[in-house]
Design an enzyme around this catalytic site. Structure first.
Site, PDB file in Angstrom:
ATOM      1  N   TYR A 103       0.907  -1.043  -0.083  1.00 45.25           N
ATOM      2  CA  TYR A 103      -0.106  -0.029   0.058  1.00 45.25           C
ATOM      3  C   TYR A 103       0.950   1.321  -0.002  1.00 45.25           C
ATOM      4  CZ  TYR A 103      -2.994   3.710   2.099  1.00 45.25           C
ATOM      5  OH  TYR A 103      -3.609   4.923   2.308  1.00 45.25           O
ATOM      6  N   LYS A 106     -11.754  -0.572   6.266  1.00 48.73           N
ATOM      7  CA  LYS A 106     -12.052  -1.446   5.210  1.00 48.73           C
ATOM      8  C   LYS A 106     -13.119  -2.301   5.578  1.00 48.73           C
ATOM      9  CE  LYS A 106      -9.215   1.377   3.018  1.00 48.73           C
ATOM     10  NZ  LYS A 106      -8.364   2.156   3.964  1.00 48.73           N
ATOM     11  N   ASP A 143      -0.095  -7.437   6.357  1.00 49.32           N
ATOM     12  CA  ASP A 143      -1.235  -6.459   6.435  1.00 49.32           C
ATOM     13  C   ASP A 143      -2.268  -7.312   5.745  1.00 49.32           C
ATOM     14  OD1 ASP A 143      -3.146  -4.505   5.511  1.00 49.32           O
ATOM     15  OD2 ASP A 143      -1.662  -3.161   5.158  1.00 49.32           O
TER      16      ASP A 143
END
Ligand SMILES: Cc1ncc(COP(=O)(O)O)c(C=O)c1O
Length: 385
Positions: free
Chosen positions: A104, A201, A176
């Site tokens: 990310y 999320k 993650d």
């Protein structure tokens, strides 16, 4: 409401970490919107002294997510990035980390722009190739930081093999797991030592809270994370903890629908003449489809695809009606985005190119609407391209 040790995943999601409120019997853990707790006498209290250190709503969420991820303890933070920041305090200056190369963009920014100032060093490798992990580990390597599937090209890392390679060299593993969610994969079951999430999320799932969580297994990690959560104080507030706790109750049924809808849209896109390439682990054409079937339950709610030019991508993004043009992912509503200029704008262009984030790439976070409405929306937008 006593959860048995052999309770199954869907039951754990609804009940773990929670008991009826001791003062009223309320079935839902209240939002303890308080900064402090009155003590009965000097040195006599109910385990709660000050709300940065302990909050019952946050504690319920932490117990819930620790059980969902099969960890020993969890710690909730103000955002996914705050959670990652806390994890990185397990390291000391001079330490080295091996990182999934298309992690990310915010993770990359934290590592490169902030943590390098504290003499931490990072090597970014294609962790889908275990030999690259092996080659990158050196005597100062303390941590392997993985993301699978990666955003937005949905490349996978074999968690069991990667954890095995790292542990053999005395390196602990952080995953993650934001993109998959613990319904789709539980990294600790494959050997990971720590799991981090942006709860913003799938865990919250309703696009109405920003938060993060760290789940740990090793006692030394648990002790340090408990300490740093209080010492640095980037805690999740009680209202957000309550929202995420509400979200995790429906995680399994939401994820089933995210998985199913994404599969339908991926297949639709793969058969559309204007789409040049589709990235989705659930398609047999995905190079790691076999690994996805082994490691994941369903293939997740994210689909990426290419249209051949930036202009065509722009036309599509401006033509959708039901899908919302927005960053983020994992909510009940479908979001569509342009990774190169939105989520990954903080990644330098040459690095973007290196990790396959093209200018014509579009990413969809597939929601749980009726899939026919989603497919029709995409079809009419593709007609405009
Ligand atoms: C995979 C991944 N990790 C971490 C984060 C950071 O989370 P937050 O935005 O809650 O700080 C994000 C946010 O998009 C993400 O997608």
């Amino acid at each position: 409401m006593k959860l048995r040790d052999n309770a199954r995943f869907d039951t754990i999601c609804i009940h773990a970490g929670q008991v009826p409120d001791p003062s009223t019997g309320a079935i839902i853990t209240p939002i303890y919107q308080t900064s402090t707790y009155v003590q009965e006498a000097l040195g006599q209290h109910k385990g709660y002294e000050y709300a940065r250190t302990q909050n019952p709503t946050r504690a319920a969420l932490e117990g819930n997510i620790a059980a969902i991820e099969n960890g020993r303890a969890a710690f909730a933070f103000a955002s996914g990035m705050a959670a990652e920041g806390a994890v990185m305090t397990l390291l000391q200056s001079g330490d080295h980390v091996v990182v999934t190369d298309n992690t990310y963009g915010g993770t990359y920014r934290l590592f490169e722009r902030v943590l390098r100032k504290y003499q931490l060093d990072f090597s970014y490798v294609d962790t889908s190739d275990i030999s690259q992990i092996d080659a990158a580990i050196r005597p100062e390597t303390k941590m392997l930081f993985l993301e699978t599937p990666t955003n937005p090209v949905l490349r996978l890392t074999d968690l069991e093999a990667a954890c095995g390679a790292a542990h053999a060299r005395g390196v602990f593993v952080v995953v993650d797991n934001t993109f998959a969610s613990p319904y789709v994969q539980r990294p600790i079951d494959f050997g990971a030592d720590i799991v981090v999430h942006s709860t913003t999320k799938f865990l919250n799932g309703h696009s109405d809270s920003v938060g993060g969580v760290v789940v740990a297994v090793r006692e030394d990690h648990v002790e340090w994370l408990r300490f740093i959560q209080n010492a640095e104080g980037a805690i999740l507030g009680p209202m957000d903890a309550w929202l995420v706790l509400r979200g995790t109750k429906t995680l399994p049924i939401r994820m089933e629908r995210h998985n199913a809808n994404a599969q339908v849209l991926a297949e639709f896109l793969a058969s559309h003449p204007k789409v040049t390439r589709v990235y989705y682990p659930g398609l047999p054409s995905h190079p790691q489809h076999a690994l996805a079937k082994r490691q994941m339950r369903g293939f997740g709610g994210l689909v990426s695809f290419e249209l051949g030019s930036l202009e065509k991508a722009r036309t599509l993004l401006n033509s959708v009606r039901l899908m919302a043009l927005a960053e983020s992912l994992g909510g009940v509503e479908t979001l569509i985005s342009h990774p190169a200029s939105m989520t990954h704008a903080s990644v330098p262009p040459d690095r973007r190119q290196q990790i396959g984030i093209t200018e014509d790439m579009v990413r969809i976070s597939v929601g749980i609407e009726d899939v026919d409405d989603l497919r029709e929306d995409l079809a009419q937008a593709l007609d405009a391209v």
